[in-house]
Design a protein around this motif. Sequence first.
Motif, PDB file in Angstrom:
ATOM      1  N   TYR A 260       1.485  -3.960  -5.947  1.00  0.00           N
ATOM      2  CA  TYR A 260      -0.109  -3.775  -5.754  1.00  0.00           C
ATOM      3  C   TYR A 260      -0.618  -5.126  -5.395  1.00  0.00           C
ATOM      4  O   TYR A 260      -1.911  -5.575  -4.483  1.00  0.00           O
ATOM      5  N   GLU A 261      -0.304  -6.363  -6.402  1.00  0.00           N
ATOM      6  CA  GLU A 261      -0.488  -7.829  -6.008  1.00  0.00           C
ATOM      7  C   GLU A 261      -0.214  -7.647  -3.978  1.00  0.00           C
ATOM      8  O   GLU A 261      -1.331  -9.053  -3.154  1.00  0.00           O
ATOM      9  N   LEU A 262       0.717  -7.324  -3.397  1.00  0.00           N
ATOM     10  CA  LEU A 262       0.310  -8.284  -2.519  1.00  0.00           C
ATOM     11  C   LEU A 262      -0.526  -7.208  -1.591  1.00  0.00           C
ATOM     12  O   LEU A 262      -1.415  -8.090  -0.150  1.00  0.00           O
ATOM     13  N   LEU A 263      -1.133  -6.031  -2.003  1.00  0.00           N
ATOM     14  CA  LEU A 263      -2.402  -5.475  -0.979  1.00  0.00           C
ATOM     15  C   LEU A 263      -3.638  -6.449  -1.440  1.00  0.00           C
ATOM     16  O   LEU A 263      -4.503  -6.117  -0.225  1.00  0.00           O
ATOM     17  N   ARG A 264      -3.461  -7.247  -1.919  1.00  0.00           N
ATOM     18  CA  ARG A 264      -4.403  -8.364  -2.522  1.00  0.00           C
ATOM     19  C   ARG A 264      -5.004  -9.900  -1.565  1.00  0.00           C
ATOM     20  O   ARG A 264      -5.678 -10.348  -1.093  1.00  0.00           O
ATOM     21  N   SER A 265      -3.668  -9.945  -0.409  1.00  0.00           N
ATOM     22  CA  SER A 265      -3.207 -11.026   0.378  1.00  0.00           C
ATOM     23  C   SER A 265      -3.771 -10.238   1.932  1.00  0.00           C
ATOM     24  O   SER A 265      -3.569  -8.982   2.305  1.00  0.00           O
ATOM     25  N   ARG A 266      -4.482 -10.773   2.939  1.00  0.00           N
ATOM     26  CA  ARG A 266      -4.243 -10.629   4.151  1.00  0.00           C
ATOM     27  C   ARG A 266      -3.335 -10.190   4.455  1.00  0.00           C
ATOM     28  O   ARG A 266      -2.969  -9.153   5.879  1.00  0.00           O
ATOM     29  N   ARG A 267      -1.817 -10.769   4.677  1.00  0.00           N
ATOM     30  CA  ARG A 267      -0.551 -10.286   5.077  1.00  0.00           C
ATOM     31  C   ARG A 267      -0.450  -8.910   4.774  1.00  0.00           C
ATOM     32  O   ARG A 267      -0.331  -8.166   5.761  1.00  0.00           O
ATOM     33  N   GLY A 268      -0.526  -9.361   3.360  1.00  0.00           N
ATOM     34  CA  GLY A 268       0.179  -7.188   3.376  1.00  0.00           C
ATOM     35  C   GLY A 268      -0.882  -6.766   3.746  1.00  0.00           C
ATOM     36  O   GLY A 268      -0.183  -5.366   3.860  1.00  0.00           O
ATOM     37  N   ALA A 269      -1.978  -6.850   3.623  1.00  0.00           N
ATOM     38  CA  ALA A 269      -2.580  -5.524   4.609  1.00  0.00           C
ATOM     39  C   ALA A 269      -2.645  -5.416   5.381  1.00  0.00           C
ATOM     40  O   ALA A 269      -2.602  -4.234   6.309  1.00  0.00           O
ATOM     41  N   ALA A 270      -2.030  -6.580   5.725  1.00  0.00           N
ATOM     42  CA  ALA A 270      -1.891  -6.564   7.723  1.00  0.00           C
ATOM     43  C   ALA A 270      -0.605  -5.958   7.733  1.00  0.00           C
ATOM     44  O   ALA A 270      -0.417  -4.289   8.678  1.00  0.00           O
ATOM     45  N   TYR A 271       0.453  -5.995   6.975  1.00  0.00           N
ATOM     46  CA  TYR A 271       1.737  -5.015   6.862  1.00  0.00           C
ATOM     47  C   TYR A 271       1.196  -3.569   6.835  1.00  0.00           C
ATOM     48  O   TYR A 271       1.959  -2.653   7.800  1.00  0.00           O
ATOM     49  N   ILE A 272       1.098  -3.373   5.598  1.00  0.00           N
ATOM     50  CA  ILE A 272       0.305  -1.845   5.455  1.00  0.00           C
ATOM     51  C   ILE A 272      -0.389  -1.217   5.757  1.00  0.00           C
ATOM     52  O   ILE A 272      -0.294  -0.102   6.851  1.00  0.00           O
ATOM     53  N   GLY A 273      -1.175  -1.601   6.693  1.00  0.00           N
ATOM     54  CA  GLY A 273      -2.711  -1.927   7.584  1.00  0.00           C
ATOM     55  C   GLY A 273      -1.297  -0.855   9.481  1.00  0.00           C
ATOM     56  O   GLY A 273      -2.221  -0.190   9.279  1.00  0.00           O
ATOM     57  N   THR A 274      -0.922  -1.783   9.455  1.00  0.00           N
ATOM     58  CA  THR A 274      -0.285  -1.405  10.728  1.00  0.00           C
ATOM     59  C   THR A 274       0.347   0.077  10.010  1.00  0.00           C
ATOM     60  O   THR A 274       0.068   0.631  11.933  1.00  0.00           O
ATOM     61  N   LEU A 275       1.193   0.253   9.250  1.00  0.00           N
ATOM     62  CA  LEU A 275       2.135   1.500   9.266  1.00  0.00           C
ATOM     63  C   LEU A 275       0.989   2.533   9.322  1.00  0.00           C
ATOM     64  O   LEU A 275       1.334   3.380  10.022  1.00  0.00           O
ATOM     65  N   LEU A 276      -0.173   2.704   8.141  1.00  0.00           N
ATOM     66  CA  LEU A 276      -1.167   3.627   7.945  1.00  0.00           C
ATOM     67  C   LEU A 276      -1.483   3.699   9.662  1.00  0.00           C
ATOM     68  O   LEU A 276      -1.855   4.947  10.167  1.00  0.00           O
ATOM     69  N   GLU A 277      -2.401   3.000  11.148  1.00  0.00           N
ATOM     70  CA  GLU A 277      -2.563   3.286  11.697  1.00  0.00           C
ATOM     71  C   GLU A 277      -1.203   4.509  13.075  1.00  0.00           C
ATOM     72  O   GLU A 277      -1.393   5.009  13.587  1.00  0.00           O
ATOM     73  N   SER A 278      -0.256   3.481  12.570  1.00  0.00           N
ATOM     74  CA  SER A 278       0.839   4.555  13.223  1.00  0.00           C
ATOM     75  C   SER A 278       1.699   5.609  13.215  1.00  0.00           C
ATOM     76  O   SER A 278       1.505   6.547  13.751  1.00  0.00           O
ATOM     77  N   LEU A 279       1.006   5.813  11.422  1.00  0.00           N
ATOM     78  CA  LEU A 279       1.415   6.716  11.023  1.00  0.00           C
ATOM     79  C   LEU A 279       0.234   8.103  11.438  1.00  0.00           C
ATOM     80  O   LEU A 279       0.157   9.163  11.542  1.00  0.00           O
TER      81      LEU A 279
END
Length: 377
Positions: A334-353
């Motif tokens: 969960y802590e990864l999502l609190r960072s800009r880098r983590g949000a970018a990783y997972i956000g890009t994945l969600l946008e692809s799906l």
Amino acid sequence: METEARVLLISGDAQLRDDVALIAATVGAGLDSRESWHGVEPQQWAVLMCGPDHPPPQQRLARQSLLVTRTEGDPSAEHELWRTAAEHPGLRPVPLPAGESWLARHLSEAVLDRSPGRVVAVAGALGGAGVSTIAYLLAAELVVRGASAVLVDADPSPGAGIASLVEGLRSGKHRDEGLGDSERIGWEVLGALDGEISAAQLSAALPVTEGIHVISGAPGAEVRRRMLPPVVHAARRAFDWVILDVSRDYEACLTVLEHLDHLLLVTSCSAAGARAARQVSRCYPELPLALLVNGLSHAGWSPNEVAGTTGIPLAGDVPEQRWMRREAELGSAYELLRSRRGAAYIGTLLESLDSDAGGAGGVVGVEGAAGTQVLHE
């Protein structure tokens, strides 16, 4: 998500109003009771109902209404119910208490009459791919973005990733909301059921952690195979997204194939990862595969090269995160999502799906990683 809808009962029978109000409450529907059809516009109500004392005055209302009354199995009362229904073509009789289960399902479906949520299964092409972590990250990011999400532990192994995560959260590592221990339901309770599951009741009874609804436990393969289809069917009516952690059980995905939007296949950026993913693709060509390359790239390999070798569309890649290899520390994901880098990783994945969603079932509030960073400060 808003789950309450208004249903209308026209009757002067106080006992009938109380009985129907109780049934409506169990599925998250708000009941209005009136003693007259005057001014009733059908389009304003999820369900129209009436008692025998106030049948619809017009055929157009009868065609959209239920005739509800308590017959208690009395033949004369049931005969009167059917006679009244026959006098008003289209009016559907519902005897109580015999018809209570049917009425609850009918109201539940009407309450949740919307575009069904999207279903994404997460599986590993080979062991240690970080499946549970990715599944959790997806659900957590969806909730941060304003969508409703349920995380389903579809791995029957005792101590599997999501089960370990939930136990860690219950022990106080992260906040556990809503229900008390005695009220939580999981696979053990669901495994004792048979047939359809009420979507509204499912969403109301699940434990909620950091905004994520969770179904966890170790029911065993037989229970999971039998109950996974009705659970997913109900969950996609109650939530915007259903995230399944299936570990490496691709057969489980086949049981919910009619509901499945994507099978996110997690693999390493290596020759071994490419071979394993290609084998899954050849063995299960009917599955809607999308590739996620996870971890440090091996010499001579890139995410695009892994995708090209396997023939599976690349949904995204997550660079090496050392903690992702340690299931015992899954909660720290969960802590990864609190960072800009983590949000970018997972956000890009969600946008692809979500790129082919095209409707209400898509991500709520997706504007690209840069547009949502404020939520992760």
